[in-house]
Design a protein around this motif. Structure first.
Motif, PDB file in Angstrom:
ATOM      1  N   TRP A  36       5.026  16.723   7.837  1.00 57.88           N
ATOM      2  CA  TRP A  36       5.707  17.030   6.590  1.00 57.88           C
ATOM      3  C   TRP A  36       5.735  18.542   6.338  1.00 57.88           C
ATOM      4  CZ3 TRP A  36       4.550  12.986   2.214  1.00 57.88           C
ATOM      5  CH2 TRP A  36       4.823  11.695   2.709  1.00 57.88           C
ATOM      6  N   LEU A  42      -0.006  16.566   7.908  1.00 53.86           N
ATOM      7  CA  LEU A  42       0.264  15.131   7.757  1.00 53.86           C
ATOM      8  C   LEU A  42       1.395  14.675   8.664  1.00 53.86           C
ATOM      9  CD1 LEU A  42       0.064  12.349   6.436  1.00 53.86           C
ATOM     10  CD2 LEU A  42       1.447  13.225   4.538  1.00 53.86           C
ATOM     11  N   ALA A  44       3.556  11.380   9.324  1.00 53.87           N
ATOM     12  CA  ALA A  44       3.873  10.080   8.725  1.00 53.87           C
ATOM     13  C   ALA A  44       5.373   9.974   8.540  1.00 53.87           C
ATOM     14  CB  ALA A  44       3.179   9.925   7.367  1.00 53.87           C
ATOM     15  N   LYS A  46       8.394   8.773   5.841  1.00 50.09           N
ATOM     16  CA  LYS A  46       8.476   8.987   4.393  1.00 50.09           C
ATOM     17  C   LYS A  46       9.485   8.033   3.771  1.00 50.09           C
ATOM     18  CE  LYS A  46       8.147  13.071   2.391  1.00 50.09           C
ATOM     19  NZ  LYS A  46       8.462  14.441   1.837  1.00 50.09           N
ATOM     20  N   GLY A  52       6.430   8.332  -1.017  1.00 52.20           N
ATOM     21  CA  GLY A  52       5.178   7.967  -0.363  1.00 52.20           C
ATOM     22  C   GLY A  52       5.385   7.610   1.092  1.00 52.20           C
ATOM     23  N   THR A  53       4.396   6.933   1.665  1.00 53.60           N
ATOM     24  CA  THR A  53       4.487   6.499   3.054  1.00 53.60           C
ATOM     25  C   THR A  53       3.716   5.202   3.235  1.00 53.60           C
ATOM     26  OG1 THR A  53       4.216   7.149   5.376  1.00 53.60           O
ATOM     27  CG2 THR A  53       2.465   7.811   3.848  1.00 53.60           C
ATOM     28  N   GLY A  56       0.024   6.794   7.977  1.00 55.96           N
ATOM     29  CA  GLY A  56      -0.024   8.195   8.376  1.00 55.96           C
ATOM     30  C   GLY A  56      -1.388   8.594   8.905  1.00 55.96           C
ATOM     31  N   THR A  58      -3.665  12.482   9.676  1.00 55.65           N
ATOM     32  CA  THR A  58      -3.662  13.930   9.548  1.00 55.65           C
ATOM     33  C   THR A  58      -4.373  14.564  10.729  1.00 55.65           C
ATOM     34  OG1 THR A  58      -5.773  14.130   8.368  1.00 55.65           O
ATOM     35  CG2 THR A  58      -3.806  13.656   7.038  1.00 55.65           C
ATOM     36  N   MET A  84       2.406   5.599  -2.502  1.00 57.88           N
ATOM     37  CA  MET A  84       1.693   6.770  -2.994  1.00 57.88           C
ATOM     38  C   MET A  84       0.184   6.637  -2.787  1.00 57.88           C
ATOM     39  SD  MET A  84       4.069   8.765  -3.849  1.00 57.88           S
ATOM     40  CE  MET A  84       3.113  10.047  -4.673  1.00 57.88           C
ATOM     41  N   LYS A  87      -0.281   8.115   0.650  1.00 56.60           N
ATOM     42  CA  LYS A  87      -0.060   9.566   0.602  1.00 56.60           C
ATOM     43  C   LYS A  87      -1.204  10.277  -0.106  1.00 56.60           C
ATOM     44  CE  LYS A  87       3.066  12.998  -1.410  1.00 56.60           C
ATOM     45  NZ  LYS A  87       4.312  13.204  -2.194  1.00 56.60           N
ATOM     46  N   ASN A  88      -1.642   9.740  -1.245  1.00 59.98           N
ATOM     47  CA  ASN A  88      -2.672  10.425  -2.022  1.00 59.98           C
ATOM     48  C   ASN A  88      -3.998  10.511  -1.273  1.00 59.98           C
ATOM     49  OD1 ASN A  88      -0.863  10.793  -4.100  1.00 59.98           O
ATOM     50  ND2 ASN A  88      -1.573   9.031  -5.284  1.00 59.98           N
ATOM     51  N   LEU A  91      -3.602  13.173   1.674  1.00 66.96           N
ATOM     52  CA  LEU A  91      -3.517  14.568   1.242  1.00 66.96           C
ATOM     53  C   LEU A  91      -4.686  14.983   0.357  1.00 66.96           C
ATOM     54  CD1 LEU A  91       0.301  14.969   0.548  1.00 66.96           C
ATOM     55  CD2 LEU A  91      -0.999  15.456   2.621  1.00 66.96           C
TER      56      LEU A  91
END
Length: 255
Positions: A36, A42, A44, A46, A52-53, A56, A58, A84, A87-88, A91
């Motif tokens: 991204w 990241l 993944a 999208k 969101g995804t 994923g 990292t 989300m 994603k949350n 990240l």
């Protein structure tokens, strides 16, 4: 994501092996797996509708995936996007267990989900339709649209298929894993679950790889992480309007 199979601390050379199929309406706009721009660590796909995804990893070794829990009668209109949650975590900087504990108080705001989060030291599963957080230790685990290791035909077949591919210290070629993920065999009617979508849709949704005029498997993913922290991420996308699938491969070392 509608099918996730994980071999964790099961293979002598690859402590993490993950196979996944993402099933979604064809009309939902999606970007394939990529690093991204706003979060270069990241990797993944999208969801271009909600941001969101579904799956994923990292470069620091955080990994997460989600499947929906199929129960149409309890669906909430306007619920936040479950992507989300993936994603949350990816990240953020909370440890996996800490993240899931912090999520529990607001989990019922979402429609039903199964969430897998972890790093190279620990992996956990949690569902807002289950009874608590479970740590995955060693073995082959499967998820579809019910709880962890619910023996739906596709889950049983995928776990057995993955086990059969891991009998040697040398892994088979990637295509062997994708052959498993592209199995379109419908389950016997007598073995179908009753999730409230009707018999015809239970049959359509029963294969490992789903195909219908409006909904189906949009992508298949293979993630391998070896004992030296080298990751291999392979995604095969399935666009109903394209003549063939598209394959993308990423390889990198985890920090």
């Amino acid at each position: 994501m509608c099918l996730l199979v994980i071999a964790y601390n099961h293979h002598p050379r690859y402590p993490l092996i993950l196979l996944a199929n993402r099933d979604e309406y064809y009309e939902r706009p999606t970007a394939p797996a990529h690093f991204w721009k706003e979060a270069p660590e990241l990797l993944a796909g999208k969801d271009l509708r909600s941001g969101g995804t579904w799956l994923g990893i990292t470069t620091t070794g955080r990994i997460a995936a989600i499947t929906n829990y199929r129960d149409p009668k309890s669906a909430k209109q306007g619920a936040p996007s479950r992507g989300m949650l993936v994603k949350n975590f990816l990240l953020g900087n909370q440890r996996p267990l800490e993240y899931l504990i912090s999520l529990k108080d607001k989990a019922n705001e979402y429609n039903g989900f199964n969430l897998v989060v972890g790093n190279m030291e620990e992996i956990y599963w949690y569902s807002n339709r289950g009874s608590g957080i479970v740590r995955l230790t060693q073995g082959i685990f499967g998820l579809s649209n019910h709880l962890l290791d619910t023996p739906w035909p596709k889950v049983v077949k995928a776990k057995q298929g993955l086990s059969g591919l891991l009998v040697s210290a040398e892994l088979p070629p990637d295509e062997a894993f994708f052959d498993l993920l592209m199995d379109r065999t419908q389950a016997d009617e007598s073995k179908l679950p009753d999730t409230g979508v009707g018999l015809e849709w239970e049959k359509i949704l029963s294969p490992i790889f789903i195909s219908s005029p409006v909904y189906g498997t949009r992508s298949s993913t293979l993630i391998l992480v070896n004992g030296q922290g080298r990751a291999r991420f392979v995604e095969k996308t399935h666009d109903p309007g394209a003549p063939s699938s598209t394959l993308k491969t990423f390889e990198f070392s985890l920090n």
